[in-house]
Design a protein around this motif. Structure first.
Motif, PDB file in Angstrom:
ATOM      1  N   SER A 101      -1.975 -62.040   9.666  1.00 62.95           N
ATOM      2  CA  SER A 101      -0.946 -62.182   8.647  1.00 62.95           C
ATOM      3  C   SER A 101      -1.923 -62.779   7.478  1.00 62.95           C
ATOM      4  O   SER A 101      -1.497 -62.334   6.458  1.00 62.95           O
ATOM      5  CB  SER A 101      -0.025 -63.193   9.127  1.00 62.95           C
TER       6      SER A 101
ATOM      7  N   PRO B 289      -2.024 -62.426  17.699  1.00 62.01           N
ATOM      8  CA  PRO B 289      -1.969 -63.033  19.181  1.00 62.01           C
ATOM      9  C   PRO B 289      -0.857 -62.275  19.973  1.00 62.01           C
ATOM     10  O   PRO B 289      -0.799 -62.717  21.214  1.00 62.01           O
ATOM     11  CB  PRO B 289      -1.708 -64.505  18.659  1.00 62.01           C
ATOM     12  N   HIS B 290      -0.212 -61.538  19.531  1.00 59.44           N
ATOM     13  CA  HIS B 290       1.220 -61.078  20.193  1.00 59.44           C
ATOM     14  C   HIS B 290       1.060 -59.531  20.611  1.00 59.44           C
ATOM     15  O   HIS B 290       0.965 -59.104  21.521  1.00 59.44           O
ATOM     16  CB  HIS B 290       2.270 -61.345  19.396  1.00 59.44           C
ATOM     17  N   GLY B 291       1.199 -58.650  19.462  1.00 56.08           N
ATOM     18  CA  GLY B 291       1.126 -57.226  19.595  1.00 56.08           C
ATOM     19  C   GLY B 291       1.370 -56.736  18.359  1.00 56.08           C
ATOM     20  O   GLY B 291       2.367 -56.341  17.981  1.00 56.08           O
ATOM     21  N   ALA B 292       0.401 -56.407  17.370  1.00 57.39           N
ATOM     22  CA  ALA B 292       0.312 -55.974  16.049  1.00 57.39           C
ATOM     23  C   ALA B 292       1.097 -54.610  15.989  1.00 57.39           C
ATOM     24  O   ALA B 292       1.111 -54.109  16.912  1.00 57.39           O
ATOM     25  CB  ALA B 292      -1.022 -56.067  15.572  1.00 57.39           C
TER      26      ALA B 292
ATOM     27  N   GLY C 233       4.517 -55.701  15.845  1.00 57.86           N
ATOM     28  CA  GLY C 233       4.599 -56.348  14.575  1.00 57.86           C
ATOM     29  C   GLY C 233       5.788 -57.274  14.657  1.00 57.86           C
ATOM     30  O   GLY C 233       6.541 -57.241  15.514  1.00 57.86           O
TER      31      GLY C 233
ATOM     32  N   CYS D 193       4.480 -59.454   9.125  1.00 59.03           N
ATOM     33  CA  CYS D 193       3.448 -58.335   8.892  1.00 59.03           C
ATOM     34  C   CYS D 193       3.663 -57.045   8.832  1.00 59.03           C
ATOM     35  O   CYS D 193       3.273 -56.253   8.001  1.00 59.03           O
ATOM     36  CB  CYS D 193       2.403 -58.410  10.181  1.00 59.03           C
TER      37      CYS D 193
END
Ligand code: SF4
Length: 296
Positions: free
Chosen positions: A24, A249-252, A261, A265
């Motif tokens: 981000s 850190p999650h799942g872009a 996303g 973002c």
């Protein structure tokens, strides 16, 4: 001798982005469209409301305390609103724009009725074309920059009261770096007086909430810790590429499958992908390409 042009500049919003997620931070603060060479930004109604109200209130600091409130705040607001009106302000239509505009009008009517400290002496930090700034660390070549909304002069104690105007409904979270950053900016750029008081003014509910001032050494360390992480990520990006340095850190968001996303973002990923979900609406005051997220 440190070099301001090669320094890493950090602010409350850029470090806030980084804390939320490094990707981000990259999207909001570093990415430049290769076609225009400009950074990109998503405009929204909330942001436009905030800009118009802040411009009116912060502009009052240019006038002497005793005649400051002779100004017609609503007329000033009309003029500021013209700059964010329509699509370029992120409004989907007249109805939404009117809804947001009236919110700002009500805030300024409340300020006119009870201007609180706005009628007292205030000070401004020295500033040129850039926002107020100073070297947070010469050793690491990091500059901290930002704008304190209002600084009231307190004659009884010959000290300063820092105030942040809030146009949103949400209260600033505990642990926010905003007050530590304001404190550091005042300490570095106004050596004559100490800050002894800090408040948030929530303009919609007209609540002025005093906050405990952070210890300045702890504030410096906290801000420097985050700034060093930002610098480290930027160094990694230079060495190993953006994808390695600014990781979700999650799942872009995945451009191919159009999944993943989050709201922070995804609109920016749409810009990078040239997706028709976003629309270009102009170039902003800091030469950034501005887009709106289309709503259906
Ligand atoms: S989905 Fe990932 S990349 Fe996007 S803002 Fe959220 S945490 Fe960051």
């Amino acid at each position: 001798m440190p070099d301001k042009y090669t320094a890493v500049w950090v602010s409350h919003s850029s470090m806030g982005d980084f804390i939320k997620c490094p990707r981000s931070y990259y999207l909001h603060n570093m990415y430049k469209d290769p076609r225009t060479g400009h950074k990109v930004s998503i405009v929204s109604p909330h942001m436009s409301l905030g800009i118009a109200v802040h411009e009116v209130l912060e502009g009052l600091a240019d006038f002497p305390a005793d005649t400051r409130m002779d100004r017609d705040l609503l007329a000033l607001y009309e003029a500021e609103w013209k700059k964010v009106s329509g699509k370029k302000g992120g409004f989907s239509g007249d109805e939404e724009e009117a809804e947001f505009k009236i919110r700002g009008k009500v805030m300024l009517e409340k300020v006119t009725c009870d201007p609180r400290f706005l009628v007292n002496k205030c000070i401004k930090l020295p500033q040129d074309k850039m926002p107020c700034n100073f070297y947070l660390s010469e050793e690491h070549n990091i500059i901290l920059n930002g704008l304190v909304d209002w600084i009231e002069y307190l004659p009884q104690t010959d000290s300063l009261h820092i105030i942040d105007f809030k146009t949103g409904k949400n209260e600033e979270k505990d642990g926010s770096l905003q007050l530590p950053i304001y404190l550091l900016l005042c300490d570095a750029l106004h050596k004559k007086r100490k800050v002894t008081k800090a408040s948030y003014w929530y303009l919609e509910s007209d609540k002025l909430i005093e906050k405990k001032l952070p210890d300045i050494d702890i504030a410096r360390q906290e801000v420097l810790d985050v700034a060093l992480k930002v610098k480290d990520a930027r160094d990694t990006a230079k060495r190993d590429g953006v994808e390695k340095a600014f990781v979700c850190p999650h799942g872009a968001y995945d451009i191919t499958t159009k999944t993943g996303g989050c709201s922070s973002c995804r609109p920016y990923e749409f810009i990078l992908a040239g997706d028709s979900a976003v629309e270009f609406v102009g170039v902003g005051g800091f030469s950034q390409d501005m887009y709106v997220l289309k709503r259906v």
